[in-house]
Scaffold this active site. Structure first.
Site, short mmCIF file in Angstrom:
data_model
loop_
_atom_site.label_atom_id
_atom_site.label_comp_id
_atom_site.label_asym_id
_atom_site.label_seq_id
_atom_site.Cartn_x
_atom_site.Cartn_y
_atom_site.Cartn_z
CE LYS A 68 -4.32 -1.52 2.10
NZ LYS A 68 -5.37 -1.18 3.06
CG ASP A 104 -8.38 1.14 3.05
OD1 ASP A 104 -9.13 0.29 2.53
OD2 ASP A 104 -7.14 1.04 3.04
#
Ligand code: ATR
Length: 276
Positions: A68, A104
């Site tokens: 990420k 997210d």
């Protein structure tokens, strides 16, 4: 697969990821000509993997642990929000360029709104944790009109997080948060505490929990963490980690297809697979 448009996931491990099932079910249901494939990509292959997806005509992809942060240097552009969070979980092909986003935190808020259906205005929120997941959720929540406190085992990390955003947020110790738990309307566990195999651990002691407080977890393995079980037994409303997982997926789906998927359908597929 025919001539479907390709999207997917890069990470390691990805064998147990529920994203392919969740997205492909929704693509079929909405008759969208896309296919989602997960790829196990080693750290030293990340650059080639991103270039390969470009070469193969992928129109976007998700990124998960451990890529990420590192994926950011191989993309053509990064949204302001993902920059601030310092991580990318969703990539979209825009005018031939791979642009990185982070869905997210917004995904968590999406699930909160979808599940609660009520206004979040003026709610008092406690975020437990100061890692990557906390940063995403904090970034998304700080756009709403909320009063947010953050607690963390290592208090310095919470102070750093708040300072990076430059917002007016109170940092408290886990112990102080425990003693004032009844003051919060929403409490969010962003730590890994309670995740399998440490299923007996809880992020905060719930002795002073008020009945009205919504307890949220980002852990979905197990589906019901110990502290959510305790809250449920106390009569509190809860939001399992499936919420954020589905929320981030729904927002990625929307970025790739331009269409809003059905949150409930996606949630049901994932929950059923997790045995709920
Ligand atoms: P992620 O990117 O998934 O958020 P992370 O950046 O490693 O993961 O952050 C993990 C968070 O969980 C941190 O807030 C961490 O607290 P510390 O900053 O004190 O390390 C918290 N955490 C993990 N295990 C914990 C435990 N056993 N007790 C309390 N907090 C824990």
């Amino acid at each position: 697969m025919g001539n479907r448009k390709m999207v997917g996931l890069i990470g390691s491990p990805i064998e147990h990821s529920l994203s392919p099932l969740m997205h492909n079910t929704m693509f079929e249901e909405m008759k969208e000509p896309y296919y989602y494939q997960a790829f196990n990509v080693r750290k030293d292959h990340l650059k080639q993997a991103v270039e390969g997806m470009k070469a193969l005509g992928f129109i976007g992809f998700n990124v998960t642990i451990p890529h990420k942060v590192n994926v950011m240097k191989y993309l053509d552009g990064i949204s302001e929000e993902a920059k601030r969070i310092g991580a990318v979980n969703t990539v979209v092909l825009e005018d031939g360029k791979f642009i990185g986003y982070n869905t997210d935190g917004k995904g968590f808020v999406y699930s909160l709104v979808a599940e609660q259906g009520k206004s979040l205005m003026n709610k008092r929120v406690l975020i437990i944790g100061a890692g990557g997941a906390a940063r995403g959720i904090y970034a998304a929540l700080s756009e709403l009109n909320l009063e947010i406190d953050i607690s963390n085992r290592t208090i310095e990390k919470a102070i750093d997080l708040v300072n990076n955003f430059g917002l007016n947020t109170k940092v408290v110790t886990n112990e102080a948060a425990e003693e004032h738990l009844f003051e919060y309307d929403i409490i969010i566990n962003t730590t890994s505490v309670g995740m399998s195999p440490h299923v007996e651990e809880i992020p905060l002691n719930l002795d002073y929990l008020g009945k009205h407080t919504l307890l949220c977890d980002i852990v979905y393995n197990p589906l019901l963490t110990k502290w959510l079980k305790l809250g449920q037994a106390n009569g509190n409303p809860i939001l399992t980690g499936v919420g954020m997982f589905v929320g981030q997926g729904a927002l990625a789906f929307e970025k790739w297809t331009g269409k809003e998927p059905d949150y409930e359908t996606m949630k049901n597929v994932v929950t059923a697979k997790l045995g709920g």
